[in-house]
Design an enzyme around this catalytic site. Structure first.
Site, PDB file in Angstrom:
ATOM      1  N   ARG A   1      11.527  -5.444   4.683  1.00 10.60           N
ATOM      2  CA  ARG A   1      11.199  -4.023   4.460  1.00 10.60           C
ATOM      3  C   ARG A   1      12.189  -3.109   5.198  1.00 10.60           C
ATOM      4  NH1 ARG A   1       5.211  -1.906   5.365  1.00 10.60           N
ATOM      5  NH2 ARG A   1       5.427  -2.927   7.382  1.00 10.60           N
TER       6      ARG A   1
ATOM      7  N   ARG B   1      11.365  -1.462  10.691  1.00  5.78           N
ATOM      8  CA  ARG B   1      10.300  -1.136  11.650  1.00  5.78           C
ATOM      9  C   ARG B   1      10.241  -2.174  12.773  1.00  5.78           C
ATOM     10  NH1 ARG B   1       5.023   0.298   8.074  1.00  5.78           N
ATOM     11  NH2 ARG B   1       4.097  -0.816   9.830  1.00  5.78           N
TER      12      ARG B   1
ATOM     13  N   LYS C   1       0.825  -1.215   0.000  1.00  7.17           N
ATOM     14  CA  LYS C   1       0.000   0.000   0.000  1.00  7.17           C
ATOM     15  C   LYS C   1       0.859   1.265   0.000  1.00  7.17           C
ATOM     16  CE  LYS C   1      -2.172  -1.140   3.772  1.00  7.17           C
ATOM     17  NZ  LYS C   1      -1.450  -2.419   4.037  1.00  7.17           N
TER      18      LYS C   1
ATOM     19  N   ARG D   1      -0.119  -9.150  13.398  1.00  8.32           N
ATOM     20  CA  ARG D   1      -0.717  -8.167  12.482  1.00  8.32           C
ATOM     21  C   ARG D   1      -1.570  -8.861  11.421  1.00  8.32           C
ATOM     22  NH1 ARG D   1       4.256  -5.287  10.526  1.00  8.32           N
ATOM     23  NH2 ARG D   1       2.879  -3.860   9.409  1.00  8.32           N
TER      24      ARG D   1
ATOM     25  N   ARG E   1      -9.479   0.915   8.823  1.00  5.54           N
ATOM     26  CA  ARG E   1      -8.990  -0.438   9.087  1.00  5.54           C
ATOM     27  C   ARG E   1     -10.011  -1.236   9.884  1.00  5.54           C
ATOM     28  NH1 ARG E   1      -3.107   0.630   8.895  1.00  5.54           N
ATOM     29  NH2 ARG E   1      -1.943  -1.303   9.130  1.00  5.54           N
TER      30      ARG E   1
HETATM   31  P1  ADP Z   1       2.154  -1.887   3.189  1.00  3.11           P
HETATM   32  O1  ADP Z   1       2.165  -0.383   3.148  1.00  3.11           O
HETATM   33  O2  ADP Z   1       0.943  -2.482   2.529  1.00  3.11           O
HETATM   34  O3  ADP Z   1       2.381  -2.443   4.563  1.00  3.11           O
HETATM   35  P2  ADP Z   1       4.715  -1.629   1.797  1.00  3.11           P
HETATM   36  O4  ADP Z   1       4.391  -0.733   0.658  1.00  3.11           O
HETATM   37  O5  ADP Z   1       5.440  -1.038   2.965  1.00  3.11           O
HETATM   38  O6  ADP Z   1       3.379  -2.400   2.310  1.00  3.11           O
HETATM   39  O7  ADP Z   1       5.542  -2.856   1.193  1.00  3.11           O
HETATM   40  C1  ADP Z   1       6.049  -3.897   2.055  1.00  3.11           C
HETATM   41  C2  ADP Z   1       7.405  -4.358   1.524  1.00  3.11           C
HETATM   42  O8  ADP Z   1       7.211  -5.023   0.257  1.00  3.11           O
HETATM   43  C3  ADP Z   1       8.402  -3.234   1.260  1.00  3.11           C
HETATM   44  O9  ADP Z   1       9.691  -3.662   1.646  1.00  3.11           O
HETATM   45  C4  ADP Z   1       8.323  -3.004  -0.264  1.00  3.11           C
HETATM   46  O10 ADP Z   1       9.585  -2.560  -0.788  1.00  3.11           O
HETATM   47  C5  ADP Z   1       8.004  -4.403  -0.760  1.00  3.11           C
HETATM   48  N1  ADP Z   1       7.164  -4.410  -1.961  1.00  3.11           N
HETATM   49  C6  ADP Z   1       6.142  -3.567  -2.268  1.00  3.11           C
HETATM   50  N2  ADP Z   1       5.600  -3.889  -3.466  1.00  3.11           N
HETATM   51  C7  ADP Z   1       6.285  -4.973  -3.910  1.00  3.11           C
HETATM   52  C8  ADP Z   1       6.221  -5.781  -5.093  1.00  3.11           C
HETATM   53  N3  ADP Z   1       5.312  -5.541  -6.050  1.00  3.11           N
HETATM   54  N4  ADP Z   1       7.086  -6.818  -5.204  1.00  3.11           N
HETATM   55  C9  ADP Z   1       8.007  -7.060  -4.235  1.00  3.11           C
HETATM   56  N5  ADP Z   1       8.126  -6.342  -3.107  1.00  3.11           N
HETATM   57  C10 ADP Z   1       7.284  -5.303  -2.940  1.00  3.11           C
HETATM   58  P1  AMP Z   2       0.959   0.699   8.811  1.00  2.00           P
HETATM   59  O1  AMP Z   2       2.101   1.647   8.607  1.00  2.00           O
HETATM   60  O2  AMP Z   2      -0.244   1.030   7.989  1.00  2.00           O
HETATM   61  O3  AMP Z   2       1.382  -0.755   8.697  1.00  2.00           O
HETATM   62  O4  AMP Z   2       0.494   0.915  10.339  1.00  2.00           O
HETATM   63  C1  AMP Z   2       1.383   0.656  11.415  1.00  2.00           C
HETATM   64  C2  AMP Z   2       0.591   0.567  12.717  1.00  2.00           C
HETATM   65  O5  AMP Z   2      -0.057   1.816  13.004  1.00  2.00           O
HETATM   66  C3  AMP Z   2      -0.547  -0.469  12.730  1.00  2.00           C
HETATM   67  O6  AMP Z   2      -0.096  -1.797  13.001  1.00  2.00           O
HETATM   68  C4  AMP Z   2      -1.426   0.093  13.848  1.00  2.00           C
HETATM   69  O7  AMP Z   2      -0.878  -0.177  15.129  1.00  2.00           O
HETATM   70  C5  AMP Z   2      -1.318   1.603  13.605  1.00  2.00           C
HETATM   71  N1  AMP Z   2      -2.378   2.059  12.668  1.00  2.00           N
HETATM   72  C6  AMP Z   2      -2.206   2.583  11.428  1.00  2.00           C
HETATM   73  N2  AMP Z   2      -3.390   2.892  10.869  1.00  2.00           N
HETATM   74  C7  AMP Z   2      -4.349   2.542  11.773  1.00  2.00           C
HETATM   75  C8  AMP Z   2      -5.765   2.586  11.786  1.00  2.00           C
HETATM   76  N3  AMP Z   2      -6.474   3.055  10.734  1.00  2.00           N
HETATM   77  N4  AMP Z   2      -6.410   2.141  12.889  1.00  2.00           N
HETATM   78  C9  AMP Z   2      -5.732   1.687  13.951  1.00  2.00           C
HETATM   79  N5  AMP Z   2      -4.391   1.595  14.004  1.00  2.00           N
HETATM   80  C10 AMP Z   2      -3.686   2.026  12.925  1.00  2.00           C
END
Ligand code: ADP
Ligand code: AMP
Length: 221
Positions: free
Chosen positions: A128, A161, A13, A172, A88
């Site tokens: 990541r 992270r 995302k 999660r 969420r």
């Molecule tokens: P989210 O925001 O949904 O938690 P991220 O955008 O942070 O996910 O992506 C999670 C990890 O996957 C990151 O390390 C990112 O670089 C990697 N990633 C994202 N899209 C792809 C893809 N299409 N193929 C491989 N790795 C990806």
């Molecule tokens: P994310 O960066 O989207 O993976 O979010 C990291 C963490 O932030 C999550 O695991 C939750 O603890 C908190 N968080 C982010 N967005 C929300 C939401 N909409 N509602 C509740 N907790 C959230």
């Protein structure tokens, strides 16, 4: 355009939000980024959110909703936005509908679901890395920076992270299945959901996302 991205943690995302928001011309609003900024600045909101984030649990709706309500009231979000990580829960989605109706007499245009299976999500989350200064998202294998642990974009330090540890990832994914997955049915039932295959190279996913959004013109401001 008013757009929401949904999908499990690690679906991509944040990665896609950046490209899609630029393409559509709206601000990207990531609740995870806002919480992390508050944690690193030691604000009262950050102190409250941290204990939930460290466990991989959701921050309570009351806290999260007020934060989003304030952010959506800022001038850059009035005519459109891309939300990454919010809503969420179904109650968050219901309040978002209320906020848009009350403040701008408007509604969401579309909810884009990034579909990825659990094994891929675990591979993505385990590798990541995020830039401490510009928040750009990297992956040690799938999207590595030229110099390990240094952001190509601004030279910032990359960090892993705290909630990307194996035991927290498991929680999660369970939290997603129990509390967030019902949102998919909520939006599908309202005819607002479009899902795409979010596997394969990042650029391919971006093209799929932009194609999927084409039939959804932005609503009235
Ligand atoms: P989210 O925001 O949904 O938690 P991220 O955008 O942070 O996910 O992506 C999670 C990890 O996957 C990151 O390390 C990112 O670089 C990697 N990633 C994202 N899209 C792809 C893809 N299409 N193929 C491989 N790795 C990806
Ligand atoms: P994310 O960066 O989207 O993976 O979010 C990291 C963490 O932030 C999550 O695991 C939750 O603890 C908190 N968080 C982010 N967005 C929300 C939401 N909409 N509602 C509740 N907790 C959230």
């Amino acid at each position: 355009m008013r757009l929401v991205l949904v999908g499990p943690p690690g679906a991509g995302k944040g990665t896609q939000a950046q490209f899609i928001a630029e393409h559509v011309g709206v601000p990207k609003i990531s609740t995870g980024d806002i919480f992390r900024a508050n944690v690193s600045q030691g604000t009262p909101l950050g102190l409250e959110a941290k204990e939930y984030m460290d466990r991989g649990d959701l921050v309570p709706d009351g806290v999260t909703i007020e934060m989003v309500r304030n952010r959506l009231a800022e001038p850059d979000a009035i005519t459109g936005f891309l939300l990454d990580g919010f809503p969420r829960t179904v109650p968050q989605a219901e309040v978002l509908d209320d906020i848009l109706r009350e403040t701008a007499d408007t509604k969401l245009d579309v909810v884009l679901e990034l579909v990825v299976d659990d094994d891929e999500v675990i591979r993505r989350l385990s590798g990541r890395r995020t830039c401490r200064t510009c928040n750009h998202i990297w992956h040690v294998d799938f999207d590595p920076p030229k110099v390990p642990d240094v952001c190509d974009i601004d030279g910032g330090e990359l960090f892993q992270r705290d909630d990307d540890k194996a035991e927290t990832i498991a929680n999660r994914l369970q939290v997603y299945a129990e509390q967030t997955a019902p949102l998919v049915a909520y939006y599908a039932g309202r005819g607002m959901l479009v899902g795409i295959d979010a596997t394969g190279p990042v650029d391919d996913v971006t093209v799929r996302a932009i194609d999927a959004l084409r039939p959804f013109p932005a609503g009235e401001a």
